[in-house]
Design an enzyme around this catalytic site. Structure first.
Site, mmCIF file in Angstrom:
data_model
loop_
_atom_site.group_PDB
_atom_site.id
_atom_site.type_symbol
_atom_site.label_atom_id
_atom_site.label_comp_id
_atom_site.label_asym_id
_atom_site.label_seq_id
_atom_site.Cartn_x
_atom_site.Cartn_y
_atom_site.Cartn_z
ATOM 1 N N PHE A 143 19.289 -19.549 -12.850
ATOM 2 C CA PHE A 143 18.234 -18.792 -13.528
ATOM 3 C C PHE A 143 18.449 -18.856 -15.031
ATOM 4 C CE2 PHE A 143 16.302 -15.098 -15.496
ATOM 5 C CZ PHE A 143 15.021 -15.161 -14.972
ATOM 6 N N ASP A 228 25.214 -20.860 -20.122
ATOM 7 C CA ASP A 228 24.326 -19.711 -20.188
ATOM 8 C C ASP A 228 25.156 -18.491 -19.793
ATOM 9 O OD1 ASP A 228 22.603 -17.627 -19.659
ATOM 10 O OD2 ASP A 228 21.078 -18.857 -18.680
ATOM 11 N N LYS A 257 21.273 -9.916 -22.647
ATOM 12 C CA LYS A 257 21.573 -8.726 -21.854
ATOM 13 C C LYS A 257 22.576 -7.781 -22.548
ATOM 14 C CE LYS A 257 19.758 -10.145 -17.512
ATOM 15 N NZ LYS A 257 19.597 -11.568 -17.193
HETATM 16 C C1 LIG Z 1 18.531 -12.550 -17.553
HETATM 17 C C2 LIG Z 1 18.914 -13.948 -17.732
HETATM 18 C C3 LIG Z 1 18.162 -14.830 -18.538
HETATM 19 C C4 LIG Z 1 16.850 -14.423 -19.189
HETATM 20 O O1 LIG Z 1 16.992 -13.396 -20.099
HETATM 21 P P1 LIG Z 1 15.678 -12.583 -20.592
HETATM 22 O O2 LIG Z 1 16.207 -11.615 -21.601
HETATM 23 O O3 LIG Z 1 15.096 -11.933 -19.372
HETATM 24 O O4 LIG Z 1 14.758 -13.580 -21.180
HETATM 25 C C5 LIG Z 1 18.622 -16.113 -18.691
HETATM 26 N N1 LIG Z 1 19.768 -16.532 -18.105
HETATM 27 C C6 LIG Z 1 20.519 -15.718 -17.337
HETATM 28 C C7 LIG Z 1 21.775 -16.233 -16.735
HETATM 29 C C8 LIG Z 1 20.106 -14.406 -17.113
HETATM 30 O O5 LIG Z 1 20.832 -13.610 -16.308
#
Ligand SMILES: *Cc1c(COP(=O)(O)O)cnc(C)c1O
Length: 407
Positions: A143, A228, A257
């Site tokens: 994701f 990420d 986050k």
């Molecule tokens: C939550 C998340 C995103 C996206 O972040 P947003 O602030 O919702 O755009 C991208 N990568 C990972 C691994 C995430 O957990």
């Protein structure tokens, strides 16, 4: 000015139905207040929060450090324009790069934007250094966000056909299969992008040997290795950054986050040699905004001073041993994760019911898939909170009606 009278819960829910665009199934409660490990709804019900604002509220709800930073900075300078440096921007960039082993920081407001930025940097690197290579290899079940490019990078099967045509140039390969990744590399590949623990995908970790292999492939072909760490960063896994578990450094790292503890903030970090953008190629109205930068600085300082990374590791271990105990009585399997990014499996379909029962019992937990429960509490969580969570979970399992077939 339209004066809104204070609406009661029922009326709020009707108004939500009428005025809030439908994008998610939400339970019939309305959150109103938060403090520490708890949130309260408009009927005054209290919830112990093991969703933590979706792995965001790293310091708990409405933390004093964030309130103070916002109060002080909003009285000093809220927004300077992306066309000027500002004091908190420089101070936070320096602090963040010094603790992360990276050299340079770009700031944005959401995780998707940080990843979008990493994707652009990888393509820029391809254009400048790799004869125009533009393809990025990402993982199945990953994701990376909800913008069009980050949805295209994401490896969710349900998203495959959505919003066509997708952004071109992403190849998905299964996690922990180095041969599959190697086979996907062509002279058009400019980067490999991975989560070290797949958060939304159900909490699956990359293996050490696999990550070592990815680092080697990237070094061999001059491609960027992008981590990420939007969910895994900022202490969540019991290290300040998850890559410290592996001892393998990325060329680019994205954060979101927990970095803002609830304030919209994200970052893309990289090494000096990939400081490649020309003016105008990357930016944003809110990049490095003083308010967000002051929050980021305060959150990171608090995290380090309170040693919350260590607490994440300790409480993570407590939760895991509590879950192991529960698993002798109830159908809990595959307890996994790192630090306070934890999950376990329940019989297919039971996760949603279990989360709904817990909600009634005053506990917030998340089910990223119909058979998975994920726990991502604030990093301030105590042993007492963990015990309370496990007690509620036990009560919830007792109420759960498992169909014969699923046991
Ligand atoms: C939550 C998340 C995103 C996206 O972040 P947003 O602030 O919702 O755009 C991208 N990568 C990972 C691994 C995430 O957990």
């Amino acid at each position: 000015m339209i004066q809104m009278e204070k609406m009661k819960t029922e009326q709020l829910l009707e108004t939500a139905d009428k005025s809030v665009l439908f994008t998610a199934k939400r339970p019939n409660i309305v959150m109103e207040r938060g403090k520490g490990m708890y949130m309260w709804d408009t009927d005054g019900n209290r919830y112990l929060d093991f969703v933590g604002g979706w792995a965001v509220a790293s310091l708990g709800h409405s933390p004093a450090a964030l309130q103070e930073a916002l109060t002080h900075q909003s009285a000093t300078l809220v927004h300077a324009s992306p066309g000027y440096y500002n004091r908190p921007m420089i101070e936070f960039a320096e602090l963040l790069t010094s603790v992360s082993g990276m050299d340079k920081a770009f700031f944005a407001s959401s995780g998707a934007e940080a990843n979008e930025s990493a994707i652009k940097l990888a393509r820029k690197h391809g254009a400048v250094n790799l004869d125009g290579a533009y393809e990025i290899i990402t993982l199945t079940n990953s994701f990376h966000g909800r913008s069009l490019a980050t949805m295209s990078a994401t490896g969710k099967a349900q998203w495959k056909e959505l919003f066509a045509p997708k952004v071109d140039g992403f190849k998905h390969v299964p996690i922990n299969d180095l041969d599959a990744c190697f086979a996907a590399v062509t002279n058009q590949t400019c980067a490999i992008m991975v989560e070290l623990v797949q958060g939304e995908g159900g909490v699956h970790c990359v293996d050490e040997a696999y990550l070592f292999g990815l680092r080697k492939i990237c070094d061999m072909y001059g491609m960027l290795l992008i981590f990420d760490e939007i969910q895994t960063g900022f202490g969540r896994t019991g290290k300040l950054f998850a890559y410290e578990h592996y001892g393998i450094q990325p060329d680019v790292m994205t954060l979101g986050k927990g970095i803002g503890a609830g304030f919209p903030l994200s970052a893309m970090l990289t090494k000096s040699k990939y400081d490649l953008f020309e003016p105008g190629e990357q930016g944003g109205t809110y990049t490095g905004s003083p308010l967000a930068m002051a929050v980021g600085y305060a959150v990171l300082t608090e995290l380090l001073e309170q040693n919350l990374t260590n607490n994440a590791m300790l409480q993570g271990e407590n939760i895991v041993s509590g879950l192991q105990e529960l698993s002798r009585e109830f159908p809990i399997s595959e307890i996994r994760g790192k630090g306070l990014l934890l999950a376990f499996d329940v019989p297919e379909g039971a996760a949603l019911d279990l989360a709904a029962i817990c909600l009634r019992e005053g506990l917030l937990i998340n089910s990223p898939t119909p058979s998975t429960i994920r726990l991502v509490p604030p990093l301030i969580v105590t042993q007492k909170d963990c015990d309370e969570m496990l007690n509620i979970l036990r009560r919830a399992f007792k109420q759960l009606k498992l169909s014969e077939a699923s046991i």
